[in-house]
Every structure is written in structure tokens, then in C-alpha cells.
Design a protein around this motif. Structure first.
Motif, PDB file in Angstrom:
ATOM      1  N   VAL A 244       0.907  -1.223  -0.052  1.00 13.72           N
ATOM      2  CA  VAL A 244      -0.036  -0.259  -0.063  1.00 13.72           C
ATOM      3  C   VAL A 244       0.951   1.060   0.023  1.00 13.72           C
ATOM      4  N   LEU A 245       1.876   1.204   1.053  1.00  9.79           N
ATOM      5  CA  LEU A 245       2.732   2.364   0.795  1.00  9.79           C
ATOM      6  C   LEU A 245       3.490   2.519  -0.465  1.00  9.79           C
ATOM      7  N   GLN A 246       3.916   1.444  -1.048  1.00 11.86           N
ATOM      8  CA  GLN A 246       4.661   1.664  -2.360  1.00 11.86           C
ATOM      9  C   GLN A 246       3.777   2.309  -3.391  1.00 11.86           C
ATOM     10  N   GLU A 247       2.427   1.655  -3.160  1.00 13.84           N
ATOM     11  CA  GLU A 247       1.497   2.317  -4.362  1.00 13.84           C
ATOM     12  C   GLU A 247       1.092   3.627  -3.982  1.00 13.84           C
ATOM     13  N   ALA A 248       1.032   4.053  -2.795  1.00 14.81           N
ATOM     14  CA  ALA A 248       0.597   5.182  -2.694  1.00 14.81           C
ATOM     15  C   ALA A 248       1.423   6.447  -2.996  1.00 14.81           C
ATOM     16  N   TRP A 249       2.850   6.027  -2.929  1.00 16.29           N
ATOM     17  CA  TRP A 249       3.966   7.074  -3.428  1.00 16.29           C
ATOM     18  C   TRP A 249       4.017   6.937  -4.718  1.00 16.29           C
ATOM     19  N   LEU A 250       3.812   5.761  -5.464  1.00 14.99           N
ATOM     20  CA  LEU A 250       4.023   5.952  -6.974  1.00 14.99           C
ATOM     21  C   LEU A 250       2.833   6.806  -7.430  1.00 14.99           C
ATOM     22  N   GLN A 251       1.619   6.680  -6.739  1.00 15.12           N
ATOM     23  CA  GLN A 251       0.376   7.641  -7.153  1.00 15.12           C
ATOM     24  C   GLN A 251       0.626   9.119  -6.899  1.00 15.12           C
ATOM     25  N   ALA A 252       1.176   9.206  -5.659  1.00 16.59           N
ATOM     26  CA  ALA A 252       1.576  10.799  -5.453  1.00 16.59           C
ATOM     27  C   ALA A 252       2.689  11.404  -6.442  1.00 16.59           C
ATOM     28  N   TRP A 253       3.687  10.282  -6.958  1.00 12.35           N
ATOM     29  CA  TRP A 253       4.520  10.983  -7.981  1.00 12.35           C
ATOM     30  C   TRP A 253       3.822  11.253  -9.354  1.00 12.35           C
ATOM     31  N   ARG A 254       2.917  10.197  -9.602  1.00  8.11           N
ATOM     32  CA  ARG A 254       2.601  10.616 -10.864  1.00  8.11           C
ATOM     33  C   ARG A 254       1.437  11.606 -10.815  1.00  8.11           C
ATOM     34  N   GLY A 255       0.819  11.755  -9.661  1.00 11.64           N
ATOM     35  CA  GLY A 255      -0.487  12.710  -9.681  1.00 11.64           C
ATOM     36  C   GLY A 255      -0.009  14.123  -8.955  1.00 11.64           C
ATOM     37  N   ALA A 256       1.119  14.439  -8.622  1.00 11.87           N
ATOM     38  CA  ALA A 256       1.554  15.655  -8.207  1.00 11.87           C
ATOM     39  C   ALA A 256       0.728  16.873  -8.571  1.00 11.87           C
ATOM     40  N   ASP A 257       0.494  16.667  -9.987  1.00 10.72           N
ATOM     41  CA  ASP A 257      -0.099  17.766 -10.608  1.00 10.72           C
ATOM     42  C   ASP A 257      -1.850  17.805 -10.150  1.00 10.72           C
ATOM     43  N   ARG A 258      -2.153  16.753  -9.393  1.00  8.96           N
ATOM     44  CA  ARG A 258      -3.607  17.068  -9.168  1.00  8.96           C
ATOM     45  C   ARG A 258      -3.669  17.415  -7.650  1.00  8.96           C
ATOM     46  N   PHE A 259      -2.716  17.608  -6.997  1.00 15.49           N
ATOM     47  CA  PHE A 259      -2.742  18.084  -5.595  1.00 15.49           C
ATOM     48  C   PHE A 259      -3.402  19.703  -5.704  1.00 15.49           C
ATOM     49  N   ASP A 260      -4.290  19.648  -4.820  1.00 17.53           N
ATOM     50  CA  ASP A 260      -4.918  21.026  -4.845  1.00 17.53           C
ATOM     51  C   ASP A 260      -4.842  21.720  -3.466  1.00 17.53           C
ATOM     52  N   ALA A 261      -3.807  22.650  -3.240  1.00 19.42           N
ATOM     53  CA  ALA A 261      -3.714  23.152  -2.006  1.00 19.42           C
ATOM     54  C   ALA A 261      -4.798  23.886  -1.288  1.00 19.42           C
ATOM     55  N   ALA A 262      -5.847  24.057  -2.072  1.00 18.71           N
ATOM     56  CA  ALA A 262      -7.180  24.758  -1.505  1.00 18.71           C
ATOM     57  C   ALA A 262      -7.928  23.872  -0.704  1.00 18.71           C
ATOM     58  N   ARG A 263      -7.834  22.500  -1.065  1.00 19.22           N
ATOM     59  CA  ARG A 263      -8.502  21.553  -0.318  1.00 19.22           C
ATOM     60  C   ARG A 263      -7.690  20.798   0.840  1.00 19.22           C
ATOM     61  N   GLY A 264      -6.488  21.407   1.276  1.00 15.28           N
ATOM     62  CA  GLY A 264      -5.894  20.887   2.526  1.00 15.28           C
ATOM     63  C   GLY A 264      -4.568  20.549   2.374  1.00 15.28           C
ATOM     64  N   THR A 265      -3.690  20.267   3.348  1.00 14.37           N
ATOM     65  CA  THR A 265      -2.334  20.106   3.236  1.00 14.37           C
ATOM     66  C   THR A 265      -1.800  19.024   2.323  1.00 14.37           C
TER      67      THR A 265
END
Lengths: 185, 268
Positions: free
Chosen positions: A50-71
Motif C-alpha cells: 500500500v505504501l509503495q502504491e501510494a507513493w507512486l500515485q503521489a509521484w504520478r499525481g503531483a499535478d492533481r494536488f490542490d492546496a485549496a482542499r488541504g495540506t
């Protein structure tokens, strides 16, 4: 610079393809993500995946992070939780299909140490949860760690849906009151 | 927009926890998309409350091997570092042929074909090597540039400047990370979509007056990042400011023509 500002700049660097930014975020947040995953899936080998998948998703999806929705921390927890809940559901359907479940052997005494700050925060939050009513604790538990929707929770605990909704919000507000974010973020 | 009700705040809690029912999600997403400031703020706070809840999981440190696996996997996916992949051809196991002479003839033919194939592969590899050398040179340049930006974060001199909305403005947010020694700055803008027919423009306010640092072009989510390679003489820089200009920006690079909506002093 606060950890939150550092996190935001790490996200910017990740968007530009800087893998060292991911290392920095990994070191800061993985203990919390791994503990959450392990709490949900219950088995170390699953939590590691799970940890590994989550980090890969974070790496691929960094563009989708929206600071307005939280930290950034909250976003990373959301990614890890949803991977963990997916895996937990698969485990549950496997459990229904099989009669026995394989259990990881207990690990030796060479586990990496837990950070003191993480342990202290855990103790504070556990104490804070004990000040909630049993119903409030139960709805948080079923929603966050078991991945049930509010309709499913209502039928599980035998309460009207509207009541489950209001218990949920009250529980989170109570948690905010007892452990203010500014104190540990 | 659908009028704000207290029930929307309950839905925010369910969304933050990941327990919202599908119908409720659609309603809340529509409400948020229409721009309810109260729900947006509350959702951000609730997501931090959920972060507190996550800390109730018994703390366990992840095994170090996972870190290595994650980094190896990410590096193999990093676009700039991804090597050109050769084509892989699956080889089927061959059936044994009993007739010896047939086998020798076949072996000779295979050898002849292999020689030609190997020569072609060699040519192909040489071409790829040249291409890779070119990519390496570009990567080195990119890396040097990335290091200079990363150094900004470690610089003891670096200052974080918060730009706050003036009373006339809405909810946009901006932050600048500025290193006087390197004269570099990175500015991050959130909720920064300019109204139609207008553009936000960034300014350095110096001892001798304002100087335009260019337009702030936000992406669809309202976020923009501006990197300023040289903010000018640090002794003279007093503040960063944002003005709302007609589309295309101020026609005078030394003077905003629209209202100044944000300003942040760099301090000393």
C-alpha cells in the motif's frame, strides 16, 4: 520555513520531475502513512505494498494536488487510505471465499524505531478519542478505518442516516477541539 | 449556486473521511464547484482533523527496504530519466529436428542471418548511443538548473514572504520564497484565476519604484508558479505586489495601471 511550506515546495519540485523532493516527503510522511495502512489492512506485507502504491500515485499525481482542499500531509493520507481500503475489501472478499487466511510471521526484534514525536501524537489522539461518545467513536472507526459509507454505517449501527451524519461531524469537531492542528502540524 | 445549508458542512465531514454516499458527493461537489467559501474553508480544516484521526493508528516505522523500492520504481518512471527502451522480441523454443544434415544446413543459415542481424543491431546501438549522449548533456543542464532552485530551499538567507489580500480582494493566496544572496525567487499562487478580460501582474517594489515581473497565468485549478531568475538589487527590493490589469497587463512596465490587490514586504 514550516514543514507545510517545505511540503508545498516539494510538490512543486516533484511536478518538475525532481525525485529528491519525493525522498524528502517520503522521509517526513511515511511513518504516518505506513501506520495508517497497517491499521487498515492488518498485515505488514500488504501495508508495505500500500505504501509503495501510494507513493507512486503521489509521484504520478503531483499535478492533481490542490492546496485549496488541504495540506500535502492530508492529501498523502487520502492516497494511502484509499489504496489500503481497496486492499482491505479485496482481503475481505478473499476471506469470504477461503476458509483459512495466511498470517505474516511475527517480525524479529530489528524493527526500525518509531519517532518520539509520532508516538506522542498517537498517545494524545488516543486520549482525545476516549473523550468522544461511543457512537461518535464507532462512526469514525467504521468510516475511516473500515471504509464504510454513511448509509452502510447507518444500517450497521441501526441509527437513522441523518443521525450518523451529525455524529460524524460532531466527532471530528470534538477531535479538533481536543487536539488543535496548530499544536502539531 | 445551491444556497449554503448546515447539512453541507455535515457532507464536508463525510467527504473528508472518505465515507460520503454517492448522491451526497454529487450534491456537495456541485455546491463546492459553485464556490461556497464557507464549505471550502471547512473542508480544508476537516481534512486536517482527519489527519489527526489517522494518528490514532498505532505508530509503526516502515521497513527501510520499502523506501528503496519506492525510489527505484519512481526513478524508473521519472520522465527525464527514462532511458530509451530497446524492443524485446520473444524467442520461441525450437523443436528438435532429428535429421542431422538438415540441422547443419539450418545452423549455417541461422549463422548467416545472425551476422547480418548483429551488424544491424550494432549500427542501431551506435545511433542510440549518440542520441543518449545528447540526452545526457541536456539532462546535466536540467539537473544543474534544478539544483540551483533546490539550493534556494537550503539557503540560510532565504526568506519566506507572505502576500496577503487587501480588503478589496477575494480569497486568492500567494507566497514567495526569496533568497537575496542568489537574487532568485519562487512565487506560488492559489485561487488565482483572473476575471475574464483581465490578467494578474506581478511586481517588484524597489526603492526607485515598481518594476513588472510579468503576468501570472494560472492553470485551470487557479494555481500558478512564477520563477524569477533575478529580482534585482536586494538592497533596493522592498516588496512583491500583485495588480489586476486589463488583459495583457500594464502597458507601462514601471507602473501598475489597475488596482494593486496584494502586497508582501520582504522585510530585512
Amino acid at each position: 520555513m514550516s514543514d507545510q511550506d517545505r511540503d508545498l515546495f516539494c510538490i512543486e519540485r516533484m511536478r518538475a520531475g525532481d525525485t529528491r523532493a519525493l525522498e524528502e516527503l517520503y522521509d517526513r510522511h511515511s511513518p504516518m502513512l505506513y501506520s495508517l495502512a497497517l491499521r487498515i489492512v492488518g498485515r505488514a506485507s500488504d501495508a508495505e505494498e500500500v505504501l509503495q502504491e501510494a507513493w507512486l500515485q503521489a509521484w504520478r499525481g503531483a499535478d492533481r494536488f490542490d492546496a485549496a482542499r488541504g495540506t500535502v500531509a492530508a492529501w498523502l493520507l487520502t492516497l494511502a487510505r484509499s489504496r489500503a481500503i481497496d486492499r482491505f475489501r479485496k482481503q475481505a472478499s478473499r476471506r469470504r471465499a477461503e476458509t483459512s487466511v495466511e498470517i505474516d510471521p511475527p517480525r524479529g526484534g530489528d524493527e526500525p524505531p518509531v519517532q518520539a514525536a509520532h508516538r506522542q501524537l498517537h498517545e494524545r489522539v488516543t486520549t482525545a478519542l476516549s473523550t468522544l461518545t461511543p457512537q461518535q467513536r464507532q462512526v469514525l472507526e467504521l468510516a475511516y478505518f473500515s471504509g464504510l459509507s454513511q448509509t452502510e454505517i447507518a444500517s450497521r449501527v441501526g441509527a437513522p442516516l441523518g443521525t450518523v451524519k451529525s455524529w460524524t461531524r460532531q466527532a471530528l469537531l470534538r477531535l479538533r477541539e481536543v487536539v488543535p492542528q496548530e499544536e502539531w502540524a | 449556486m445551491s444556497a449554503h445549508r448546515d447539512e453541507h458542512l455535515e457532507l464536508c465531514a463525510a467527504l473528508a473521511l472518505g465515507a460520503i454516499d454517492e448522491r451526497d458527493r454529487r450534491e456537495l461537489e456541485a455546491h463546492l464547484a459553485a464556490g461556497c467559501p464557507e464549505c471550502s474553508r471547512e473542508l480544508a480544516r476537516l481534512s486536517d482533523d482527519v489527519r489527526t484521526l489517522a494518528a490514532s493508528a498505532p505508530p509503526v516505522a516502515p521497513p527501510p527496504a520499502v523506501r528503496a523500492r519506492v525510489l527505484a520504481a519512481v526513478r524508473s518512471r521519472a520522465p527525464a530519466e527514462r532511458p530509451a527502451r530497446g524492443r524485446v522480441v520473444a524467442l520461441e523454443p525450437r523443436r528438435r529436428i532429428a535429421i542431422a544434415t538438415w540441422a547443419w544446413a539450418a545452423a549455417a543459415a541461422v549463422l548467416a542471418v545472425s551476422t547480418v542481424v548483429l551488424w544491424r543491431v550494432g549500427e542501431d546501438l551506435r545511433a542510440r548511443l549518440d542520441e543518449s549522449r545528447g540526452q545526457m548533456a541536456k539532462l546535466q543542464t536540467d539537473l544543474d538548473e534544478a539544483r540551483r532552485w533546490a539550493a534556494l530551499l537550503d539557503s540560510p538567507e532565504a526568506r519566506l514572504v507572505e502576500l496577503l489580500p487587501t480588503p478589496a480582494a477575494g480569497l486568492p493566496r500567494a507566497r514567495a520564497l526569496y533568497d537575496p544572496a542568489a537574487r532568485r525567487a519562487v512565487l506560488v499562487f492559489d485561487s488565482f484565476a483572473a476575471p475574464p478580460g483581465s490578467d494578474y501582474e506581478l511586481w517588484a517594489i524597489r526603492g526607485d519604484g515598481p518594476a513588472s515581473l510579468g503576468l501570472i497565468r494560472a492553470d485551470a485549478s487557479g494555481r500558478a508558479v512564477v520563477r524569477v531568475h533575478d529580482v534585482g538589487d536586494p538592497a533596493s527590493l522592498q516588496a512583491f505586489a500583485v495588480s489586476l490589469e486589463r488583459a495583457g497587463g500594464s502597458t507601462n512596465p514601471r507602473q501598475p495601471q489597475g488596482p494593486v490587490v496584494m502586497v508582501g514586504g520582504v522585510g530585512g
